[in-house]
Write a protein that holds these residues in place. Structure first.
Motif: not given
Length: 537
Positions: A3-4, A118-123, A351-352
């Motif tokens: 990622s950046t 970088g996901k939400a926790r449910m994901d 994510t990137s």
């Protein structure tokens, strides 16, 4: 895929007791411990990985050389012999213990998946549940699936035949960054259950999640060396993966999958590929609109749309199009974005930087081609460097890139239709065929439409989770979405070689001494006519 880097925050500001500068993240020392589990890295420059939520460092990962990769294969091949010699029932027990460990220690990996991807926790929990389901399935069923099978011999009673299964040997698995835990489990665990050793190359960006599962597998009783994880650049270690493996499993883009298939072909080793998708959803006129709209939010924006089975096209019957669009846009606009390591956010970040660039470019190109942005349509650097709002488009024309190309982000287009056959034809009008979704109050009608869609998995009144979570079902793509299947019996048996054994007793299958050939042929012809009438023949 990295990622950046942050524009204004210096690396010196990173808290040494967190990963990526994220409060409550696991310690950086823990990240280092996991990174140390990867093979190789002595003669190649390490790579620093960054957290999508903040752009700050996660850890530094060793990178394997070609020699490191080939050494990993040598070690895996040596370990595989003893592993394959174990009864399948003993190998099952390792997976059952792994299932229990994953569920007991899920908070550790939920944090890791959020920080890395970088996901939400449910994901992130979808990954935990998928991993546990796969471990339990093969922990219960692999011995039975691998057991020798009786088959019908050419001559009843006199020809005793059977089919036995042998492991391929050493399987190379190239895993993607978007589902680092679940897709590692879905590919690695059945390969191990079948008696193979595995050399896995996870993507650098999300390697810690795979390394965490590797650690738990050895705690569960997997012998050291049977599962090797190597980190490195594809240009450096790719040749070893293709040349040393007895089978290749790849998840990623269609162009890369085609390239790998062409490189593997001369060796005549098998492979399975799960590739891209441009997945449709069809809302029939009798659908429950509130449920369809809520389901579409999950289908389109889970993991910020960065999953191969995510919906990117929605076809809605004109009689309910306005109602559906209104409800769907409202629910999408209400979706909360955030980077907290808890369940407060409905969607995380991309994510990137390359994913952010693609999403932004696709939306702007669609706008320029006349599309209407109903909600979203912009990056959110105020939340983090890679956040992008969930976006719903209308009036998308074939001139727009995202009309046919996979975006792989939180962007979906809505189209109307009046005839169901037309909707099915438009849904099928793509080079891809990975996943699809159908919504109807009538389960039979939904099933009938689903059966006409050219996709490897189709969910009725669900986006993707029903097939994704039903591990007894094969999962994979049609057309340019892939070759082969994961999950179910197919996901295990693809890692084996089938061997047929026949024991012939009594009657020979050629004329005996003194028997005229014509008489023997006449007798065999009469026998075959009689055998055809027997049950099961």
């Amino acid at each position: 895929m990295t990622s950046t880097t942050p524009a204004s925050t210096g690396h010196d500001a990173v808290d040494p007791d967190t990963i990526g500068g994220i409060p409550d993240a696991p310690s950086s020392s823990r990240a280092g411990q996991l990174a140390a589990r990867a093979s190789g890295g002595k003669d190649s420059a390490p790579v620093r990985m960054l957290a999508p939520f903040t752009g700050l460092p996660i850890t530094t990962l060793p990178q394997a050389t070609d020699a490191d990769a080939r050494t990993a294969f040598d070690q895996a091949r040596a370990a595989q012999r003893a592993w394959a010699a174990r009864p399948a029932s003993e190998r099952q027990e390792v997976l059952i213990r792994l299932h229990d460990l994953v569920l007991e220690r899920q908070d550790e990996v939920l944090d890791l998946v959020q920080v890395e991807a970088g996901k939400a926790r449910m994901d992130a929990f979808d990954e935990v549940s998928g991993t546990a389901l796969v471990a339990a399935y093969y922990g219960k069923h692999s011995a039975k699936l691998l057991a020798p099978k009786k088959r019908a011999g050419v001559i009843p009673v006199l020809t005793k035949v059977g089919e036995v299964r042998h492991p391929k040997g050493v399987v190379a698995i190239i895993s993607p960054w978007n589902y680092p835990l679940a897709l590692t489990a879905m590919d690695v665990l059945p390969a191990l259950a079948a008696g193979n050793a595995v050399v896995q190359k996870p993507d650098n960006q999300t390697a810690l999640s795979a390394l965490w599962l590797h650690e738990l597998a050895e705690e569960a009783g997997l012998p050291a060396g049977v599962w090797q994880i190597i980190l490195g650049r594809g240009s450096e270690i790719g040749p070893a993966l293709l040349e040393e493996s007895d089978y290749l499993c790849f998840t990623g883009s269609t162009p890369t999958g085609k390239q790998l298939a062409s490189q593997v072909a001369p060796r005549l080793t098998g492979y399975s590929l799960e590739l891209g998708g441009k997945n449709p959803m069809i809302v029939l006129p009798d659908a429950d609109i509130a449920k369809a709209a809520a389901g579409a939010v999950t289908a389109c924006f889970s993991s910020a749309g960065q999953l191969c089975v995510s919906v990117e096209r929605i076809y809605v019957h004109e009689s309910v199009r306005e109602e559906f669009t209104r409800a769907f846009v409202a629910k999408t606009a209400a979706l909360k974005l955030g980077a907290a390591l808890d369940y407060s956010a409905g969607m995380g970040s991309l994510t990137s930087a390359s994913q952010l660039d693609t999403v932004s470019a696709h939306v702007e190109d669609a706008r320029a081609a006349g599309a209407t942005v109903l909600t979203g349509g912009r990056a959110r650097p105020d939340l983090g460097p890679l956040f992008y709002e969930p976006t719903v488009l209308a009036d998308v024309t074939p001139d727009a890139k995202l009309f046919a190309e996979e975006t792989f982000g939180p962007v979906v287009s809505i189209y109307g239709y009046t005839d169901v056959t037309d909707a099915i034809e438009r849904a099928n009008d793509t080079r891809y065929g990975l996943n699809a979704s159908v919504w109807s109050r009538n389960g039979r009608a939904g099933w009938e439409v689903a059966a006409r869609l050219k996709a490897g998995t189709v969910n009725v009144n669900e986006g993707f989770a029903a097939t994704f979570g039903s591990v007894d079902l094969p999962m994979g793509g049609m057309k340019e979405s892939g070759v082969g299947r994961r999950n179910g019996a197919d996901g295990l048996l693809k890692y084996t070689e089938s061997q047929s054994i026949a024991v012939q007793r009594g009657l020979r299958l050629r004329p005996g001494k003194g028997v005229p050939p014509k008489l023997w042929v006449k007798g065999m012809t009469a026998s075959m006519k009689a055998l055809r009438r027997l049950p099961g023949r």
